[in-house]
Design an enzyme around this catalytic site. Structure first.
Site, PDB file in Angstrom:
ATOM      1  N   LYS A  23     -35.994  -3.617 -39.136  1.00  0.00           N
ATOM      2  CA  LYS A  23     -35.717  -3.697 -40.564  1.00  0.00           C
ATOM      3  C   LYS A  23     -36.367  -2.521 -41.291  1.00  0.00           C
ATOM      4  O   LYS A  23     -35.719  -1.837 -42.083  1.00  0.00           O
ATOM      5  CB  LYS A  23     -36.249  -5.029 -41.118  1.00  0.00           C
ATOM      6  CG  LYS A  23     -35.733  -5.373 -42.480  1.00  0.00           C
ATOM      7  CD  LYS A  23     -36.337  -6.693 -42.974  1.00  0.00           C
ATOM      8  CE  LYS A  23     -35.773  -7.903 -42.235  1.00  0.00           C
ATOM      9  NZ  LYS A  23     -36.496  -9.150 -42.571  1.00  0.00           N
ATOM     10  N   ARG A  95     -41.685  -8.993 -46.111  1.00  0.00           N
ATOM     11  CA  ARG A  95     -40.614  -9.313 -45.154  1.00  0.00           C
ATOM     12  C   ARG A  95     -41.024  -8.967 -43.733  1.00  0.00           C
ATOM     13  O   ARG A  95     -41.534  -7.889 -43.475  1.00  0.00           O
ATOM     14  CB  ARG A  95     -39.355  -8.506 -45.494  1.00  0.00           C
ATOM     15  CG  ARG A  95     -39.034  -8.444 -46.962  1.00  0.00           C
ATOM     16  CD  ARG A  95     -37.889  -7.484 -47.275  1.00  0.00           C
ATOM     17  NE  ARG A  95     -36.639  -7.889 -46.649  1.00  0.00           N
ATOM     18  CZ  ARG A  95     -35.529  -7.158 -46.684  1.00  0.00           C
ATOM     19  NH1 ARG A  95     -35.523  -5.981 -47.297  1.00  0.00           N
ATOM     20  NH2 ARG A  95     -34.442  -7.584 -46.101  1.00  0.00           N
ATOM     21  N   GLY A 104     -33.646 -15.246 -38.949  1.00  0.00           N
ATOM     22  CA  GLY A 104     -34.185 -16.509 -39.421  1.00  0.00           C
ATOM     23  C   GLY A 104     -35.399 -17.024 -38.671  1.00  0.00           C
ATOM     24  O   GLY A 104     -35.843 -18.135 -38.901  1.00  0.00           O
ATOM     25  N   MET A 106     -38.501 -15.561 -38.410  1.00  0.00           N
ATOM     26  CA  MET A 106     -39.807 -15.339 -39.015  1.00  0.00           C
ATOM     27  C   MET A 106     -39.700 -15.428 -40.526  1.00  0.00           C
ATOM     28  O   MET A 106     -38.658 -15.745 -41.051  1.00  0.00           O
ATOM     29  CB  MET A 106     -40.381 -14.029 -38.534  1.00  0.00           C
ATOM     30  CG  MET A 106     -40.866 -14.178 -37.095  1.00  0.00           C
ATOM     31  SD  MET A 106     -41.587 -12.692 -36.500  1.00  0.00           S
ATOM     32  CE  MET A 106     -40.313 -11.549 -36.875  1.00  0.00           C
ATOM     33  N   ARG A 333     -28.160  -3.332 -40.276  1.00  0.00           N
ATOM     34  CA  ARG A 333     -28.421  -3.280 -38.836  1.00  0.00           C
ATOM     35  C   ARG A 333     -27.091  -3.314 -38.114  1.00  0.00           C
ATOM     36  O   ARG A 333     -26.070  -3.729 -38.686  1.00  0.00           O
ATOM     37  CB  ARG A 333     -29.294  -4.445 -38.397  1.00  0.00           C
ATOM     38  CG  ARG A 333     -28.655  -5.784 -38.657  1.00  0.00           C
ATOM     39  CD  ARG A 333     -29.595  -6.928 -38.277  1.00  0.00           C
ATOM     40  NE  ARG A 333     -29.023  -8.185 -38.707  1.00  0.00           N
ATOM     41  CZ  ARG A 333     -29.721  -9.215 -39.177  1.00  0.00           C
ATOM     42  NH1 ARG A 333     -31.018  -9.146 -39.287  1.00  0.00           N
ATOM     43  NH2 ARG A 333     -29.127 -10.324 -39.532  1.00  0.00           N
ATOM     44  N   HIS A 449     -26.559 -20.077 -40.363  1.00  0.00           N
ATOM     45  CA  HIS A 449     -27.483 -20.085 -39.232  1.00  0.00           C
ATOM     46  C   HIS A 449     -26.771 -20.549 -37.960  1.00  0.00           C
ATOM     47  O   HIS A 449     -26.860 -19.916 -36.908  1.00  0.00           O
ATOM     48  CB  HIS A 449     -28.656 -21.013 -39.553  1.00  0.00           C
ATOM     49  CG  HIS A 449     -29.645 -21.159 -38.443  1.00  0.00           C
ATOM     50  ND1 HIS A 449     -29.586 -22.192 -37.532  1.00  0.00           N
ATOM     51  CD2 HIS A 449     -30.682 -20.389 -38.067  1.00  0.00           C
ATOM     52  CE1 HIS A 449     -30.576 -22.067 -36.666  1.00  0.00           C
ATOM     53  NE2 HIS A 449     -31.252 -20.973 -36.966  1.00  0.00           N
ATOM     54  N   SER A 762     -24.351  -4.808   2.975  1.00  0.00           N
ATOM     55  CA  SER A 762     -24.264  -5.365   1.634  1.00  0.00           C
ATOM     56  C   SER A 762     -25.564  -6.107   1.335  1.00  0.00           C
ATOM     57  O   SER A 762     -25.962  -6.990   2.090  1.00  0.00           O
ATOM     58  CB  SER A 762     -23.067  -6.317   1.563  1.00  0.00           C
ATOM     59  OG  SER A 762     -22.980  -6.854   0.268  1.00  0.00           O
ATOM     60  N   CYS A 830     -23.935  -7.958  -3.064  1.00  0.00           N
ATOM     61  CA  CYS A 830     -23.267  -9.203  -3.436  1.00  0.00           C
ATOM     62  C   CYS A 830     -24.372 -10.164  -3.864  1.00  0.00           C
ATOM     63  O   CYS A 830     -25.526  -9.978  -3.523  1.00  0.00           O
ATOM     64  CB  CYS A 830     -22.429  -9.758  -2.300  1.00  0.00           C
ATOM     65  SG  CYS A 830     -23.295  -9.907  -0.739  1.00  0.00           S
ATOM     66  N   TYR A 850     -20.838  -0.193  -4.357  1.00  0.00           N
ATOM     67  CA  TYR A 850     -20.092  -1.195  -5.120  1.00  0.00           C
ATOM     68  C   TYR A 850     -20.938  -2.436  -5.340  1.00  0.00           C
ATOM     69  O   TYR A 850     -21.880  -2.692  -4.594  1.00  0.00           O
ATOM     70  CB  TYR A 850     -18.782  -1.581  -4.410  1.00  0.00           C
ATOM     71  CG  TYR A 850     -18.975  -2.339  -3.115  1.00  0.00           C
ATOM     72  CD1 TYR A 850     -19.106  -3.731  -3.106  1.00  0.00           C
ATOM     73  CD2 TYR A 850     -19.023  -1.677  -1.895  1.00  0.00           C
ATOM     74  CE1 TYR A 850     -19.297  -4.428  -1.930  1.00  0.00           C
ATOM     75  CE2 TYR A 850     -19.214  -2.361  -0.709  1.00  0.00           C
ATOM     76  CZ  TYR A 850     -19.352  -3.742  -0.731  1.00  0.00           C
ATOM     77  OH  TYR A 850     -19.555  -4.436   0.431  1.00  0.00           O
TER      78      TYR A 850
HETATM   79  P1  ADP Z   1     -34.574 -12.245 -42.733  1.00  0.00           P
HETATM   80  O1  ADP Z   1     -35.103 -11.353 -41.700  1.00  0.00           O
HETATM   81  O2  ADP Z   1     -34.803 -13.691 -42.483  1.00  0.00           O
HETATM   82  O3  ADP Z   1     -33.174 -11.906 -43.141  1.00  0.00           O
HETATM   83  P2  ADP Z   1     -35.423 -10.771 -45.052  1.00  0.00           P
HETATM   84  O4  ADP Z   1     -36.710 -10.067 -45.004  1.00  0.00           O
HETATM   85  O5  ADP Z   1     -34.220  -9.954 -44.847  1.00  0.00           O
HETATM   86  O6  ADP Z   1     -35.479 -11.989 -44.038  1.00  0.00           O
HETATM   87  O7  ADP Z   1     -35.361 -11.499 -46.437  1.00  0.00           O
HETATM   88  C1  ADP Z   1     -34.440 -12.523 -46.706  1.00  0.00           C
HETATM   89  C2  ADP Z   1     -33.728 -12.276 -47.995  1.00  0.00           C
HETATM   90  O8  ADP Z   1     -34.616 -12.112 -49.051  1.00  0.00           O
HETATM   91  C3  ADP Z   1     -32.898 -11.015 -48.019  1.00  0.00           C
HETATM   92  O9  ADP Z   1     -31.654 -11.222 -47.481  1.00  0.00           O
HETATM   93  C4  ADP Z   1     -32.794 -10.723 -49.495  1.00  0.00           C
HETATM   94  O10 ADP Z   1     -31.729 -11.434 -50.046  1.00  0.00           O
HETATM   95  C5  ADP Z   1     -34.079 -11.255 -50.022  1.00  0.00           C
HETATM   96  N1  ADP Z   1     -34.994 -10.142 -50.288  1.00  0.00           N
HETATM   97  C6  ADP Z   1     -35.902  -9.597 -49.460  1.00  0.00           C
HETATM   98  N2  ADP Z   1     -36.539  -8.571 -50.069  1.00  0.00           N
HETATM   99  C7  ADP Z   1     -36.015  -8.484 -51.305  1.00  0.00           C
HETATM  100  C8  ADP Z   1     -36.235  -7.615 -52.407  1.00  0.00           C
HETATM  101  N3  ADP Z   1     -37.120  -6.637 -52.356  1.00  0.00           N
HETATM  102  N4  ADP Z   1     -35.504  -7.817 -53.513  1.00  0.00           N
HETATM  103  C9  ADP Z   1     -34.605  -8.809 -53.573  1.00  0.00           C
HETATM  104  N5  ADP Z   1     -34.337  -9.653 -52.590  1.00  0.00           N
HETATM  105  C10 ADP Z   1     -35.037  -9.489 -51.447  1.00  0.00           C
HETATM  106 MG    MG Z   2     -35.387 -15.556 -43.291  1.00  0.00          MG
HETATM  107 MG    MG Z   3     -32.548 -10.134 -43.623  1.00  0.00          MG
END
Ligand code: ADP
Ligand code: MG
Ligand code: MG
Length: 874
Positions: A23, A95, A104, A106, A333, A449, A762, A830, A850
């Site tokens: 990220k 984040r 989802g 962490m 990503r 999810h 093989s 194999c 192979y």
């Molecule tokens: P995950 O890895 O679970 O997607 P994120 O770190 O991407 O967690 O955060 C989840 C959500 O929080 C993002 O999709 C975004 O909508 C919101 N978010 C995170 N940082 C910001 C920010 N700086 N401003 C506005 N919304 C944010």
């Molecule tokens: Mg999250």
């Molecule tokens: Mg995210």
């Protein structure tokens, strides 16, 4: 570690994902690419800092607080606002972000920096009191949940109570006063720290800590991610999608994330923040409607998606927020996608001139391709549709309804097929996904999810079946109040069509799409490794051939002894006391075996067919001693005239008992001790060869001797093969080949000597893994495997992916020795590993000619072999 531990977004780049996490690295890359106005500013605390935090038993490494403070000061200067300023506060998100995305798994905290004073400043600065209190209540809620560890449900309950009180149903209908009351109520659940610096420190620590949380650990085990990576933490200036109807928050894929069709897809939700769009609190709108909501923003977003795709050379999965009409990108990503979307993207990307075929090949996760060959509901079948939902993860599945993960896991352990049915899923349900054949939810779309996790695991899923009411507590699914399914009932879902039915539906294998054929065609151009199949029946052989198999690398003849008539005959062979008796029983088997081989030769007309002589330990064919003893007792009691025969049988069974059958009379040892069995098999092969040829079939027979340790063992067998073949007028090297399976460590070490006697070798990597590790495959699966993965001894089963540092070294040495003794020798693999992409890469680099794998894995192996070759060349 004393290097830099905090990087401003402006300093990072996509290559730095190990240090900054996926990220962080991508936010940095996006900042360069799209400019700082599109991406809120901030900084990343490195994965190394997280590792140091864990090693320090949960304390910040010395100096980290100061580095964070310095980065924060830079951010404050840039933003022109200060964290915690009572008049005009800077707010940030904290984040998580590991090297690989773990959707989802962490934690994230939004709106950090608010307290009783700064919330007033925010309200008066923006003139939007509701917004300020919405942000504050979210922060107090997330902080309590993520940092303090208070159950999410307790906050939800308070929200529900407030909604009941006001007689409203949606979060957005709560006014400023209600949100203020909620915030107060939340704060009474724990000690909320007003000091923003303390908030920030604790939130960073919580994100570090979430790396070792149960959810994240479980996810890593399932996805083979090592614990040692750690997570980075991103601190980013907030932008607000919850400022009213001109603001929104959403997720967007650069193409349809399920089909790969070249239209962007995704969801957005006006007046929302963070995870609202995926959490199901309100039903989101489709990104295709963004233009109706705000045409300018929609156009900007579409342009950005194209730019990102071109830049990354891959389909993108993004998060965005619109604050009062201004678009901000928060994340991008490479999109995780099901095989159909991956294949479609690869082909389209080449047509569009985005990628060259060889680059496009590398965007595909070869391991997922198997799902393309997986069954769907038979389109011609009649069934009553119970409901329809979103086609969230392809494939058809059926089984009993279960309502929770624990039941799914228990049922799967008993070998039952279950479908996990829930209103929506959360991280705690992930174990159940693994155990279930399929997942069905009543809420959530393609980005929910349930959908994300199911696709990631290749589990069929239908989500958002809105007509269903799933009542987990009562154990019922209702439509308009009427119960339609209960726990244990049969249900079938088709995740490619979004269909749900309670009927038993025939499922059929799909046709290969032209896009898939195109990709396979590219792969065939590139790859060096041959791909054969493991097949024992003509049906399997034909199927594999349709999937592109270039021959049979392993035909296990033992499966041919379990059919009708056959089993008794082989038991008679083994139990016979005289050669005559044995020969008589074998004569009954001979024509049956001959027929088996003829049909295999026919199915593989023009391609090599490797037939392994009988391998399994004797006891697999014999009745258990207990059973014979019981029969004898009954016969004696009844004075039956079978007593003598059973006594005889018992004495033979007793004589043939072995303490460790797997390490005893198997393979070539069986051949040497009971020559008549192999004699019959060789005769059957020779006759089948002659008859098939007479019918015009182009036969390439390869006779493979299993479990060889010593060159002399192989020689004894070769003499036998050559003699029988000569009696049938066949000549080695002209009409057939003789080789061996290398599946014992000694054979690897002596592969030069053994290779001199063989036309081909093989590597039987299943047995080689068992014998090298001294682990039996069937016994490791239960207790040992999970414990060892938990303990970090290995991160996946060595029977799934080759243990390259151990078993792999033996393969590499064996291949090198055999080749150095005889340059033209053919070397194959194999065993399960022959269809595993990671193992294939290793074989490609080890001088193997192979691989051979199960029919459904043949296309996987073709693509993986090409990718391995491309990587080797790079
Ligand atoms: P995950 O890895 O679970 O997607 P994120 O770190 O991407 O967690 O955060 C989840 C959500 O929080 C993002 O999709 C975004 O909508 C919101 N978010 C995170 N940082 C910001 C920010 N700086 N401003 C506005 N919304 C944010
Ligand atoms: Mg999250
Ligand atoms: Mg995210």
């Amino acid at each position: 570690m004393s290097g830099q531990r905090v990087y401003d977004f402006a300093e990072g780049a996509r290559e730095m994902r190990e240090l900054l996490g996926g990220k962080g690295a991508n936010i940095a890359e996006m900042t360069r690419l799209l400019g700082p106005d599109r991406v809120p500013a901030g900084f990343t605390i490195t994965t190394e800092a997280c590792v140091a935090y864990m090693e320090g038993g949960g304390t910040f490494p010395a100096g980290l607080d100061e580095e964070i403070a310095a980065a924060l000061a830079r951010l404050e200067a840039q933003a022109g606002k200060r964290l915690g300023d009572p008049d005009d506060p800077l707010l940030v998100s904290v984040r998580s972000g590991a090297r690989e995305s773990m959707p989802g798994m962490m934690d994230t905290v939004l709106n950090l920096g608010l307290n009783d004073d700064s919330v007033e400043g925010l309200a008066s600065r923006t003139g939007n009191e509701r917004f300020a209190w919405d942000s504050y209540r979210r922060f107090v809620q997330m902080y309590g949940n993520v940092v303090v560890g208070i159950e999410g449900r307790r906050f939800e309950d308070l929200i529900q109570a407030e909604k009941r009180e006001l007689e409203v149903s949606l979060d957005v209908e709560l006014d400023a006063a209600a949100l203020r009351r909620l915030t107060e109520a939340f704060k009474s659940l724990y000690e909320f720290p007003a000091d923003p610096t303390a908030q920030l420190h604790a939130a960073v620590a919580a994100v570090f800590g979430s790396w070792m949380g149960d959810r994240a650990v479980t996810y890593r085990r399932l996805n083979h991610i090592p614990d040692s990576w750690g997570t980075a933490v991103n601190v980013q200036q907030m932008v607000f999608g919850n400022k009213g109807e001109t603001s929104s928050s959403g997720v967007a894929f650069s193409r349809d994330e399920v089909t790969g069709a070249p239209q962007p897809s995704g969801d957005f939700l006006p007046n929302a923040q963070g995870e609202d769009v995926v959490s199901g609190v309100r039903t989101p709108r489709d990104v295709s409607e963004l233009g109706e909501w705000n045409p300018e923003v929609s156009e900007q977003l579409m342009g950005i998606l194209r730019t990102l795709e071109r830049h990354y050379g891959d389909m993108q999965d993004t998060e965005f927020t619109v604050e009062e009409g201004r678009l901000y990108m928060l994340q991008t990503r490479n999109a995780k996608r099901p095989a159909q979307a991956a294949v479609r993207f690869a082909v389209d990307a080449v047509v569009e001139g985005l990628l060259e075929p060889e680059q496009a090949l590398l965007t595909i996760d070869a391991g997922t391709l198997e799902t393309l060959l997986h069954p769907t509901f038979d389109p011609h079948s009649q069934y009553e549709l119970l409901a329809e939902g979103v086609a969230a993860s392809p494939g058809a599945a059926q089984g009993e309804v279960v309502f929770d993960a624990a039941t799914a896991i228990a049922a799967a352990a008993e070998g039952r097929d279950v479908i996990l049915v829930r209103s929506f899923t959360e991280a705690d349900d992930v174990g159940g996904f693994h155990a279930a054949r399929g997942v069905l939810t009543s809420e959530g779309g393609k980005a929910s999810h349930a959908a994300l996790v199911a696709r990631g695991m290749g589990v069929p899923a239908v989500t958002g079946a809105g007509t269903l009411t799933v009542d987990e507590e009562a154990g019922e699914v209702r439509i308009a109040g009427e119960v339609v399914l209960r726990a244990g009932d049969h249900v079938a879902i088709d995740g490619s069509a979004g269909a749900i039915t309670a009927d038993e539906v025939p499922v059929v294998a799909p046709e290969m799409s032209t896009a898939f054929e195109t990709v396979l065609g590219w792969a065939d151009e590139v790859r060096r490794l041959g791909v054969r199949t493991n097949a024992d029946t003509p049906e399997d052989a034909r199927r594999a051939r349709r999937f592109g198999a270039e021959g049979i690398g392993l035909c296990r003849t033992e499966h041919m002894f379990f059919g009708e008539n056959r089993h008794e005959a082989i038991v008679a062979v083994i139990l016979a006391d005289s050669d005559d008796e044995r020969r008589e029983a074998l004569l009954r088997l001979l024509p049956l075996q001959q027929g088996d081989f003829e049909s295999l030769f026919e199915a593989m007309d023009g391609l090599p067919v490797t037939i392994r002589l009988l391998d399994p330990p004797l006891h697999e064919f014999l009745p258990p001693m207990r059973e014979v003893e019981d029969r004898l007792e009954v016969a004696r009691r009844d004075g039956s005239d079978e007593v003598a025969a059973i006594e005889h049988e018992l004495s033979r069974v007793r004589a043939l008992q072995e303490v460790n059958p797997m390490l005893a009379t198997r393979g070539v040892r069986l051949g040497i001790l009971f020559p008549a069995i192999y004699e019959m098999q060789i005769e059957a092969i020779c006759r089948a060869l002659a008859t098939a040829r007479a019918r015009g079939v182009d036969v390439h027979a390869e006779i493979m001797v299993p479990l060889v340790d010593y060159r002399r063992e192989l020689e004894v067998l070769e003499e036998q093969v050559e003699r029988v073949a000569a009696d049938n007028g066949l000549t080695r090297g002209v009409d057939y080949a003789v080789g061996t399976m290398i599946e014992l460590p000694r054979a690897c070490v002596r592969a030069d000597e053994i290779g001199l006697a063989a036309d081909f070798c093989s590597f039987g990597t299943n047995d080689l893994t068992q014998t090298t590790l001294g682990f039996s495959r069937d016994d490791i699966e239960g207790r040992i495997l999970s414990r060892y993965i938990e303990m970090g001894v290995f991160d996946r089963s060595p029977f799934e992916t080759l243990d390259t540092p151990g078993v792999g070294q033996l393969v590499r040495m064996g291949a090198w020795l055999a080749r150095s003794a005889k340059a033209e020798i053919k070397l194959g693999v194999c065993g399960e590993h022959g269809g595993d992409p990671d193992s294939i890469e290793f074989f490609n680099d080890s001088g193997i000619d192979y691989v051979s794998c199960s029919p459904y894995r043949v296309p996987v192996a073709r693509v993986a072999a090409a990718q391995a070759e491309l990587r080797a060349r790079a």
